[in-house]
Design an enzyme around this catalytic site. Structure first.
Site, mmCIF file in Angstrom:
data_model
loop_
_atom_site.group_PDB
_atom_site.id
_atom_site.type_symbol
_atom_site.label_atom_id
_atom_site.label_comp_id
_atom_site.label_asym_id
_atom_site.label_seq_id
_atom_site.Cartn_x
_atom_site.Cartn_y
_atom_site.Cartn_z
ATOM 1 N N SER A 58 -3.568 -9.575 -13.869
ATOM 2 C CA SER A 58 -2.907 -8.953 -15.070
ATOM 3 C C SER A 58 -3.288 -9.357 -16.349
ATOM 4 O O SER A 58 -3.720 -10.471 -16.450
ATOM 5 C CB SER A 58 -1.381 -8.901 -14.822
ATOM 6 O OG SER A 58 -0.749 -8.672 -15.865
ATOM 7 N N TYR A 97 6.915 -14.125 -14.526
ATOM 8 C CA TYR A 97 5.834 -13.090 -13.901
ATOM 9 C C TYR A 97 4.333 -13.383 -14.487
ATOM 10 O O TYR A 97 3.357 -13.508 -13.906
ATOM 11 C CB TYR A 97 6.261 -11.574 -14.301
ATOM 12 C CG TYR A 97 5.203 -10.552 -13.966
ATOM 13 C CD1 TYR A 97 5.317 -10.228 -12.709
ATOM 14 C CD2 TYR A 97 4.310 -10.254 -15.006
ATOM 15 C CE1 TYR A 97 3.928 -9.438 -12.422
ATOM 16 C CE2 TYR A 97 3.229 -9.233 -14.728
ATOM 17 C CZ TYR A 97 3.259 -8.823 -13.377
ATOM 18 O OH TYR A 97 2.190 -7.635 -13.128
ATOM 19 N N GLY A 130 1.906 3.381 -5.950
ATOM 20 C CA GLY A 130 1.409 2.634 -7.022
ATOM 21 C C GLY A 130 -0.124 2.338 -6.849
ATOM 22 O O GLY A 130 -1.063 3.157 -6.094
ATOM 23 N N GLY A 148 -1.676 0.242 -5.089
ATOM 24 C CA GLY A 148 -1.854 0.137 -3.498
ATOM 25 C C GLY A 148 -2.234 1.348 -2.702
ATOM 26 O O GLY A 148 -2.940 1.434 -2.122
ATOM 27 N N ALA A 196 0.817 -1.074 -0.101
ATOM 28 C CA ALA A 196 -0.068 0.012 0.005
ATOM 29 C C ALA A 196 0.747 1.268 -0.033
ATOM 30 O O ALA A 196 0.313 2.476 -0.118
ATOM 31 C CB ALA A 196 -0.915 0.104 1.259
ATOM 32 N N ASN A 197 2.322 1.259 -0.041
ATOM 33 C CA ASN A 197 2.935 2.365 0.178
ATOM 34 C C ASN A 197 3.370 3.091 -1.392
ATOM 35 O O ASN A 197 3.767 4.059 -1.412
ATOM 36 C CB ASN A 197 4.189 2.104 0.695
ATOM 37 C CG ASN A 197 5.090 1.062 -0.052
ATOM 38 O OD1 ASN A 197 4.730 -0.167 -0.015
ATOM 39 N ND2 ASN A 197 6.021 1.459 -0.813
#
Length: 305
Positions: free
Chosen positions: A146, A171, A25, A27, A22-23
């Protein structure tokens, strides 16, 4: 049809929301909007310094807690303390993700790092918090997919990508696995008669630090998409809307998947997105669930015969 925006988020006062990664982008935008609408938001972050800075920017009723999804010991410690402090949890947004470049890397537990972070950490976290979620009224779990999941394929004989490793392909597989998890979670919650709803979302092509990395090593077409992304991607505030809708729209049903409505689901207003065939396959869901239980040691929502 009127476009869904963050202004349509219902009042969140009295609700506890947990957002991983959450820090920054997606989030950060998600946590900001949830707090703006009254939720008590837990910023679950690996870097607590960055988390405290994010909390300062967000304001409102937020708390910062350390969580390293690539370390199962960290996941267990985080979940135990959070569950004790918040007996009722209304929302879990499994947002955090990692995109790697270069050679294969492993987590503290020996797993391929992208699968460990994007899937296994969230699988374990969800299971460890499920009792707290079930204690809430209208609880929800949102997993972040994604568009790369659509071209990925799982190899159950080599989930850790030990053979012929390619970072971008790993990924894509990790996001396919995350998507399968969200769909299978919905199946099992329904079968168990649980009140918890599992929904999914993807941000299309959004200007975060992850999107270019997801494409630039996927051959000539991927490199072209990465370059076009500099002008074709949408702002992070727009990219976060699918997961915010999945998290807060009162009409969301279990198993719904949201993403952008534009060309190839890359950008635009929020709409229901399309799952790949493998993501929707119950057999793939059952196999992945069994593998995730074995790898994490976290068992929950057993499938009924």
């Amino acid at each position: 049809m009127t476009a869904w925006t963050a202004d349509r988020i219902p009042d969140q006062h009295g609700r506890v929301a947990v957002v991983t990664g959450a820090n920054s982008g997606l989030g950060l935008v998600t946590a900001t909007e949830l707090a703006r609408h009254g939720a008590r938001v837990v910023l679950a972050v690996r870097d607590t310094g960055a988390g405290r800075e994010a909390a300062r920017r967000i304001g409102g009723d937020v708390e910062v807690r350390e969580l390293d999804l690539a370390r199962l010991a960290s996941v267990r410690a985080f979940a135990a303390k959070l569950a004790a402090d918040h007996p009722v949890i209304d929302l879990l947004v499994n947002n955090a993700g990692v995109v790697l470049l270069g050679p294969r890397r492993t987590s503290a537990d020996g797993f391929e790092l992208q699968l460990a972070t994007n899937l296994l950490g969230h699988f374990a976290l969800t299971g460890l918090l499920l009792g707290n979620l079930a204690a809430a009224r209208n609880a929800r779990v949102v997993n972040l997919s994604s568009i790369t999941h659509k071209t990925a394929r799982l190899d159950f004989g080599d989930l850790m990508f030990e053979r012929d490793y390619r970072a971008a392909a790993a990924y894509g597989r990790s996001k396919l696995a995350t998507t399968i998890f969200g769909v299978e979670l919905d199946r099992r919650l329904r079968a168990a008669g649980s009140p918890v709803v599992s929904a999914l979302a993807h941000p299309g092509l959004t200007r975060t630090n992850l999107t270019p990395r997801a494409w630039e090593h996927r051959g000539r077409a991927g490199r072209l998409i990465a370059r076009l992304g500099l002008v074709a991607t949408q702002p992070v505030e727009q990219g976060a809307l699918p997961q915010l809708r999945a998290a807060t729209d009162p009409g969301v049903r279990g198993g719904q998947f949201f993403g952008p409505a534009g060309l190839w689901e890359t950008r635009g207003r929020v709409t229901e997105a399309r799952l790949s065939r493998e993501a929707a396959d119950p057999a793939a869901g059952k196999r992945l669930w069994a593998a995730a239980e074995e790898l994490t040691g976290v068992t929950y929502l057993e499938a009924r015969p």
